[in-house]
Each structure stands twice: as C-alpha cells, then as structure tokens.
Design a protein around this motif. Sequence first.
Motif, PDB file in Angstrom:
ATOM      1  N   TYR A 300     155.799  14.199 -84.909  1.00 19.01           N
ATOM      2  CA  TYR A 300     155.210  15.460 -84.442  1.00 19.01           C
ATOM      3  C   TYR A 300     153.778  15.268 -83.955  1.00 19.01           C
ATOM      4  N   GLU A 301     153.042  14.409 -84.641  1.00 19.25           N
ATOM      5  CA  GLU A 301     151.644  14.189 -84.258  1.00 19.25           C
ATOM      6  C   GLU A 301     151.539  13.648 -82.834  1.00 19.25           C
ATOM      7  N   GLN A 302     152.327  12.609 -82.527  1.00 15.49           N
ATOM      8  CA  GLN A 302     152.273  12.021 -81.188  1.00 15.49           C
ATOM      9  C   GLN A 302     152.769  12.993 -80.125  1.00 15.49           C
ATOM     10  N   GLU A 303     153.778  13.775 -80.466  1.00 13.82           N
ATOM     11  CA  GLU A 303     154.278  14.777 -79.520  1.00 13.82           C
ATOM     12  C   GLU A 303     153.208  15.836 -79.261  1.00 13.82           C
ATOM     13  N   TYR A 304     152.515  16.259 -80.323  1.00 14.92           N
ATOM     14  CA  TYR A 304     151.439  17.246 -80.167  1.00 14.92           C
ATOM     15  C   TYR A 304     150.325  16.689 -79.267  1.00 14.92           C
ATOM     16  N   LEU A 305     149.898  15.449 -79.517  1.00 10.87           N
ATOM     17  CA  LEU A 305     148.808  14.857 -78.741  1.00 10.87           C
ATOM     18  C   LEU A 305     149.194  14.700 -77.265  1.00 10.87           C
ATOM     19  N   ALA A 306     150.437  14.274 -77.017  1.00  8.71           N
ATOM     20  CA  ALA A 306     150.896  14.120 -75.633  1.00  8.71           C
ATOM     21  C   ALA A 306     150.882  15.470 -74.913  1.00  8.71           C
ATOM     22  N   LYS A 307     151.361  16.513 -75.585  1.00 10.81           N
ATOM     23  CA  LYS A 307     151.387  17.855 -74.978  1.00 10.81           C
ATOM     24  C   LYS A 307     149.978  18.391 -74.770  1.00 10.81           C
ATOM     25  N   LYS A 308     149.081  18.112 -75.720  1.00  9.06           N
ATOM     26  CA  LYS A 308     147.690  18.556 -75.596  1.00  9.06           C
ATOM     27  C   LYS A 308     147.026  17.925 -74.369  1.00  9.06           C
ATOM     28  N   LEU A 309     147.209  16.608 -74.208  1.00  9.95           N
ATOM     29  CA  LEU A 309     146.583  15.907 -73.087  1.00  9.95           C
ATOM     30  C   LEU A 309     147.164  16.366 -71.754  1.00  9.95           C
ATOM     31  N   GLU A 310     148.452  16.683 -71.734  1.00 12.87           N
ATOM     32  CA  GLU A 310     149.057  17.212 -70.511  1.00 12.87           C
ATOM     33  C   GLU A 310     148.484  18.600 -70.192  1.00 12.87           C
ATOM     34  N   LYS A 311     148.408  19.453 -71.226  1.00 10.06           N
ATOM     35  CA  LYS A 311     147.876  20.804 -71.045  1.00 10.06           C
ATOM     36  C   LYS A 311     146.426  20.779 -70.569  1.00 10.06           C
ATOM     37  N   ASP A 312     145.655  19.815 -71.067  1.00 14.96           N
ATOM     38  CA  ASP A 312     144.251  19.675 -70.675  1.00 14.96           C
ATOM     39  C   ASP A 312     144.085  19.034 -69.302  1.00 14.96           C
ATOM     40  N   GLY A 313     145.201  18.670 -68.655  1.00 14.78           N
ATOM     41  CA  GLY A 313     145.143  18.062 -67.321  1.00 14.78           C
ATOM     42  C   GLY A 313     144.683  16.622 -67.329  1.00 14.78           C
TER      43      GLY A 313
END
Length: 355
Positions: A300-313
């Motif tokens: 979950y942690e890695q999935e959260y970080l990947a989604k965060k970085l995508e959302k932040d552009g």
Amino acid sequence: MEKDPSYKTILVAPLNWGLGHATRCIPIIKALQDNNYIPIIASDGVALALLRKEFPYIKTLELPSYQIEYAKNGKNFKWKLIKSLPKMIRAIWKEKRTTKEWIAKYEIDGILSDNRLGVFDQKTPSVFITHQLNVMTGNTSWLSSKIHQNIIKKHRICWIPDVAGTPNLSGELGHLQTTDLKLNYIGPLSRIQKKEVEKKYDLMVILSGPEPQRTYLEEKLKTEVQNYTGKVIFIKGIIEKEQKKEEKENITFYNFMNTKQLEQAFNESDLVLSRSGYTTIMDLAKLEKKAFFIPTPGQYEQEYLAKKLEKDGIAPWSSQGDFSIEKLSEVSAYSGLKKFNSPVDWKQLFEIFEQ
C-alpha cells in the motif's frame, strides 16, 4: 584494552525489507564517522550483506530475522504478513534482549534504529528513523499506524527523512495533523550525489524489494526492454559475493552495484524505471531525475507514493501486470523529481548522544 571515552559507540540497525532501509543508513554511518563516533552495524539478510560490502572495516552484528513471508500474488500481501506476525513478534522480543546484551558487551552509547521494532533501550539514548508515521495497510491502516506510533514513543526522538512543510516527498505517510510524538524532519537522505557527466544510457532499470516480487518484475522487464531501442543499464538488485556483468546488444546487466558505481550509473542515465520505494524516490529527488514507477504488488505504501507523485505531476506509474515498455513515453508529460535544498546538520542531530 579500555574504551576511549571521547569516542562514543553508536549501534545502527536498519530493517531488512528490501534494500531501502540499509541504503539510506549509508549517509548516516558516514556522518557518524565524520563526527568521530564509532558505528556498529546490525541487521540481517540482504540488508546486512549490502552494508558489509559498503563498510568492510566496520564491525557488524546479526540480528534475528523477522522471517516475513511475501505473497506470490500481491492481493494476498497483507494476509501473508498477518500470518507472519507470530514469528515476527518472537523475533522482536529476541531483538530486544540481544540489544540489551550488546549494549553491555560493546559499551554502546546510543542507538539509531531504522524501523527495527525491538532495537531500543530505555537507559540508552535512542533514535527511531522512519518515513511512516502512518503505516498504510488498507482498511486496517488506523490500527497499524497506532501500533507503529506507540513503538516510536519509546524512543527519545523520531527522525523523518523528509521536509516538514509542503511540497514534500512522503505526504500522509510522514505527516500527521496532530501528534504528541517528538519529531525532527531532517530532510531527504541519499547516498547519491548529483554530478555533471556525459549521458551514456537512455534508460536505467533498477530493481529492489522483497522476493518473489523482485524476480517477477525482473523476468517481465527483461522481456519488455528487448523492445526498447535506446541504450539500457539494468541492475537486478541481487546481492551476491561477486559482481557480474553481462552485455546483450543494447542492454548491460549487473547483479548489483556499490554506491560509487550506482552514483555514476544514475548520473549517466536520462530516465529511471524502478519500484516506488521511498529510498529510491529520495535518491531520484537528489538527482532531479525523470522516472517511471512500478509499485510492488500489494504494498500500500508504494502504491500510495506512486499515486501521489502522479497526482503532483511528477512521474507516471503502472501496475506490474499492466506495464509495457511503450508506457515510458508518458514520462515526457511529467516534471520529474526536484531536489530539496535541505542540508543535514549532523552535529546538531548527534547531540542526543551527548546528553
């Protein structure tokens, strides 16, 4: 021979969960040496093997393994982890007893525990290092976070390798709305330095993390990069006795690299394809790199970080099952990671061991 009281001995104990906890302890160990402390390294498995290669002249000790079994299917990751809990709890209790014995035997003056849950002592100044004040485990995140925060409370202070404000790298993982924990945001940690060198590779693939998922991704990417036209350096992340190098057409394979070699390879590469582990993200931020991420299935942690970085552009990502080499073209629409200008004041941080 009696110990020189002017040189304090610090136990540095990273968790053996992939290589990230061990690698981010490398700059800490070097800083201890630069500030006239004597580090002793304690871990197990590949984390200990890596640090023995990096610091062949530093004393190392082996801690009991948590014996965490990883699921072949990412969907079963949490339940496999829960099944491992009894063995893990026994290891943590043994770890606590072992730490107490070592404090007396090696005259240890301080402890730096990077997510080793049993490495602390109430009478010895101890620091807990983590980027996970919140531990994401799906619908049980509230419970895992509460347990982790209670463990953190046992230490004198918690160092978070991130910045306190925004923008930041860890997001909800490393930032709480309210807390009574003693926290110190020390800035992102990296063993890598940015250098101006001639570009040699179009793509750098670097693997890490728990088995069997590391092997599954290696097998998938070996096939995918055959369809990539640029020059590729492919680091498997397997810590073995001897380094192995293999060249196949436009791809150069390594089983592992030491810090100096990795630093060179990172700097010589235009684009990085990797897991979205937090230590890798810190390295890429230091280097101001463009990247594409594939989270470890079920983490979950890695999935959260990947989604965060995508959302932040900042960087795109894909699930392991859906990834294809053509997806790398998406990177051009993202900004890439940015460096945080936050030099670490090691002398001030180490004052905790002078109290």
